[in-house]
Design a protein around this motif. Sequence first.
Motif, short mmCIF file in Angstrom:
data_model
loop_
_atom_site.label_atom_id
_atom_site.label_comp_id
_atom_site.label_asym_id
_atom_site.label_seq_id
_atom_site.Cartn_x
_atom_site.Cartn_y
_atom_site.Cartn_z
N VAL A 1 0.83 -1.21 0.00
CA VAL A 1 0.00 0.00 0.00
C VAL A 1 0.86 1.25 0.00
N GLU A 2 1.87 1.28 0.85
CA GLU A 2 2.68 2.48 1.00
C GLU A 2 3.39 2.84 -0.30
N ASP A 3 3.99 1.88 -0.98
CA ASP A 3 4.74 2.16 -2.21
C ASP A 3 3.84 2.67 -3.31
N VAL A 4 2.69 2.04 -3.44
CA VAL A 4 1.80 2.44 -4.54
C VAL A 4 1.26 3.84 -4.30
N ILE A 5 0.80 4.12 -3.07
CA ILE A 5 0.26 5.45 -2.78
C ILE A 5 1.36 6.51 -2.90
N ARG A 6 2.59 6.16 -2.44
CA ARG A 6 3.69 7.13 -2.54
C ARG A 6 3.99 7.45 -4.00
N ALA B 1 3.47 11.10 -5.60
CA ALA B 1 4.59 11.78 -6.29
C ALA B 1 4.16 12.26 -7.66
N ALA B 2 3.38 11.41 -8.35
CA ALA B 2 2.89 11.82 -9.67
C ALA B 2 1.95 13.00 -9.55
N LEU B 3 1.09 13.03 -8.51
CA LEU B 3 0.18 14.15 -8.30
C LEU B 3 0.96 15.43 -8.01
N TYR B 4 2.03 15.30 -7.25
CA TYR B 4 2.85 16.47 -6.93
C TYR B 4 3.43 17.08 -8.20
N LEU B 5 3.86 16.24 -9.07
CA LEU B 5 4.41 16.73 -10.34
C LEU B 5 3.33 17.38 -11.19
N LEU C 1 -3.66 18.59 -14.77
CA LEU C 1 -2.82 17.64 -15.51
C LEU C 1 -3.04 16.23 -14.96
N THR C 2 -2.66 15.23 -15.79
CA THR C 2 -2.64 13.83 -15.38
C THR C 2 -1.23 13.33 -15.55
N VAL C 3 -0.62 12.86 -14.47
CA VAL C 3 0.77 12.41 -14.50
C VAL C 3 0.81 10.94 -14.10
N MET C 4 1.57 10.13 -14.91
CA MET C 4 1.73 8.70 -14.64
C MET C 4 3.07 8.50 -13.96
N ALA C 5 3.07 7.80 -12.85
CA ALA C 5 4.30 7.57 -12.12
C ALA C 5 5.19 6.62 -12.90
N SER C 6 6.51 6.70 -12.63
CA SER C 6 7.46 5.80 -13.28
C SER C 6 8.27 5.09 -12.21
N GLN C 7 9.12 4.10 -12.61
CA GLN C 7 9.91 3.33 -11.68
C GLN C 7 10.91 4.20 -10.93
N ALA C 8 11.33 5.29 -11.53
CA ALA C 8 12.32 6.14 -10.87
C ALA C 8 11.78 6.77 -9.62
N PRO D 1 14.11 6.46 -3.13
CA PRO D 1 14.11 7.72 -2.40
C PRO D 1 15.10 8.70 -3.01
N GLY D 2 14.87 10.00 -2.83
CA GLY D 2 15.75 11.05 -3.36
C GLY D 2 14.95 12.04 -4.18
N PRO D 3 15.61 12.98 -4.76
CA PRO D 3 14.90 13.99 -5.55
C PRO D 3 14.23 13.36 -6.75
N LEU D 4 13.08 13.86 -7.07
CA LEU D 4 12.31 13.35 -8.18
C LEU D 4 13.00 13.67 -9.49
N GLU D 5 13.00 12.69 -10.37
CA GLU D 5 13.57 12.89 -11.70
C GLU D 5 12.46 13.30 -12.65
N ALA D 6 12.86 13.68 -13.85
CA ALA D 6 11.89 14.14 -14.86
C ALA D 6 11.39 12.99 -15.71
N ASP D 7 11.43 11.75 -15.16
CA ASP D 7 10.93 10.58 -15.91
C ASP D 7 9.45 10.46 -15.70
N LEU D 8 8.67 11.37 -16.21
CA LEU D 8 7.24 11.42 -15.99
C LEU D 8 6.53 11.58 -17.32
N THR D 9 5.25 11.23 -17.29
CA THR D 9 4.43 11.42 -18.47
C THR D 9 3.38 12.44 -18.14
N PHE D 10 3.30 13.51 -18.91
CA PHE D 10 2.35 14.60 -18.67
C PHE D 10 1.26 14.54 -19.70
#
Length: 740
Positions: free
Chosen positions: A697-702, A706-710, A718-725, A729-738
């Motif tokens: 539960v924790e990983d999926v919601i996190r 994270a995608a919502l934050y982006l 916007l609708t953002v799809m989370a990625s494996q990156a 943990p750490g700063p979010l990368e730009a591996d996102l779909t907008f």
Amino acid sequence: MDWSVKIIIVASILVQLAAAVLAVQLIFLTKRILAWTFIAVAILLMAVRRCLTFYGGMLDPSISTVDLASAVTTLGISVSMLVGVALIRPLFLAIDRDKQQLAQSREEFQLLVENMPAIVFTGYKDESVRFYDNKILDITGYPREMFEKNRKKWSDIIVDVDWQKAKTAFIEALGSDLAYVREYRVIHKNGHFVWLQERSRIICDTENNIHHISGVFFDITEKRQIEAKLHEAMASLQNTVNDLEKSENEFKLLIENIPAIPFTGFSDGTVKFFNNKVMEITGYPREIFETKRKKWPDIVVDEDWRKAKKIFIEALKTDMAYAREYRIKNKNGHYIWLQERSRIICDAAGNIDYISGVFFDITATREIEAALRHAMKNLEDKVTEINNHNQRISLLNELGELLQSCLTLQEAYQSVAQVVPRLFPGLAGALFIVTPRKSLFLQAVTRWGEISVAEDVFTLDDCWALRRGGVHLGKNCSSGLVCKHLPASATDYLCVPLIAQGEIIGLIYLQTVNGSSLEALQAQENPLLVQSQQLAVTVAKQISMALANLNLRESLHIQAIIDPLTGLYNRRYMEDTLEREIYRGKRRDAPIGIILMDLDYFKRINDTYGHEAGDTLLAAVGGYIKKHIRREDVPCRYGGEEFLLILPDANLENTYNRAEELRNLISKFDVKHLGLSLGKITASFGVAACPDHGENVEDVIRAADAALYLAKSGGRNLTVMASQAMLSPGPLEADLTFSN
């Protein structure tokens, strides 16, 4: 020799010959061979002597010494002999006849002694006993010769205790009429006891001394056994009847009042009675039956007489003994029950000679039996009633346990449909529940049997039971107060309201089937078919309490899992459901999609229009989401203006597409508060999936968060799809779909 002398001599010879013939005849008639042979020979010798004398005188008259006087004397003697023999002959014949009669009498006496149920004896002073038949061997085991030859004394085989009493009876007889009756036990050769009754008389000589004792023995062992059994039976009876005192006088009175009538019946229809009790039972004197003025079958009830004759015929084919019971009609017209125990006595030719038996008045016994049968029937009815009551209690307990185990109202309805028909066999029925939204209507939730309800839904005013707030019994539905929810052809019925905490929540409806009536059901022997209103009320109370508890439980459950403002599931329910769906997806190897949505500029709406407007917006969005998702999707309020949707069996791509559809729909959504539009509404979406972005539960919601934050950082709406990156943990990368 003179001719006259010769004639006399010849006559005497003839007379002597005649006497000899008579003597010879007596030899054969009396069978006294020696005595009469001697007499006949003597007479013949005298006759021969006279013949020789007569012949010698004829040859030589000179040597004849017979004169007329001696010839006459001889003739007189001869005549005397003939007369004597002739006179003695009938006397001896009479003596022989008497002896023959005596011998015949002895044979008849011996036959009588041997066939009579007793032992005839004669006792002497030397203690020897003479018996007149061999029955003593059957009773004592010793042959008669042992007692007759004094090798065994009679007193030796008498039980010592009984011998003392027997001697007392003997001594008392000496002081009275010399006759006595005494009973005692003797010891058989095999060691067992035999009861004897002795009836004797003491015979004395001229000097009043005891000469001998003459009497008979009777074997009364069986009688004593019967008496012993009778005493046991009476003792048992006295133990049963506690209020009767154990008294010998009362016992004798009971015996005297037993209505036993010994009788002998004959083929000509006459009946001979040996006491007058027949008058007490039939009302007719015994002489009427003994003189054939009334035959016994005339007073026997015809129906019973036919059965009695069959028993008589069966007895003729078997052992000639029978017992039968029948009723007679006495002189006063009353019926008397009799038990007849009889034996058929036949003659030597096998024809019925007479019937010997006894009548017992068993009217009281029959009445007791009838009363006992009635009592047993009442007892059986009571036992049946108790069993049925216990069965009803068991079914009520079963219903209560099932209802307590139910988690939903549907389970409760199924439990009612399973148990209630068994509580009311022979009746159809249904359970109606007040609809939750429109409390003026009732709807059928379960049925059993063929019921004749017009509609599955009707108003509270259509039922008299709901109007009155109590049980309503409808009989003869063609008239009277008939509920409107029934058709005109309805049978007898019973309506019982379900009331919990003073509110009507439903109705139990029962009705007869197949055109029967409640009275017809109540007339049946099975008490389970006697449908009592009290049982229906008890069932209604139990169901009412259970349904009220389930309603309360469901209400509390809804309050625990539903957000009251939006009508969506709350965060706790979301976490439990998501965890359950993740485990289910792992077992089925199925994906689960997660959509995390946040309303854009929600704080500005609160500040501009007020918090009530914000609440209106949240409630409208929640209702809008429920209308545009699948049945299996789980919409939840995540917190504040954030919403989370769980999409079972949806992969990441499908979840993303669904999020885009919602985003476009919400952007076109117009919400008004107090008649004023709240402006354009937009939302940002973060999309994640399991197992793509985690297996808990924790990983999926996190990942979704994270995608919502982006999406928020990228300009909102916007609708953002989370990625494996995003999973590390750490700063979010730009591996996102907008998407915009």
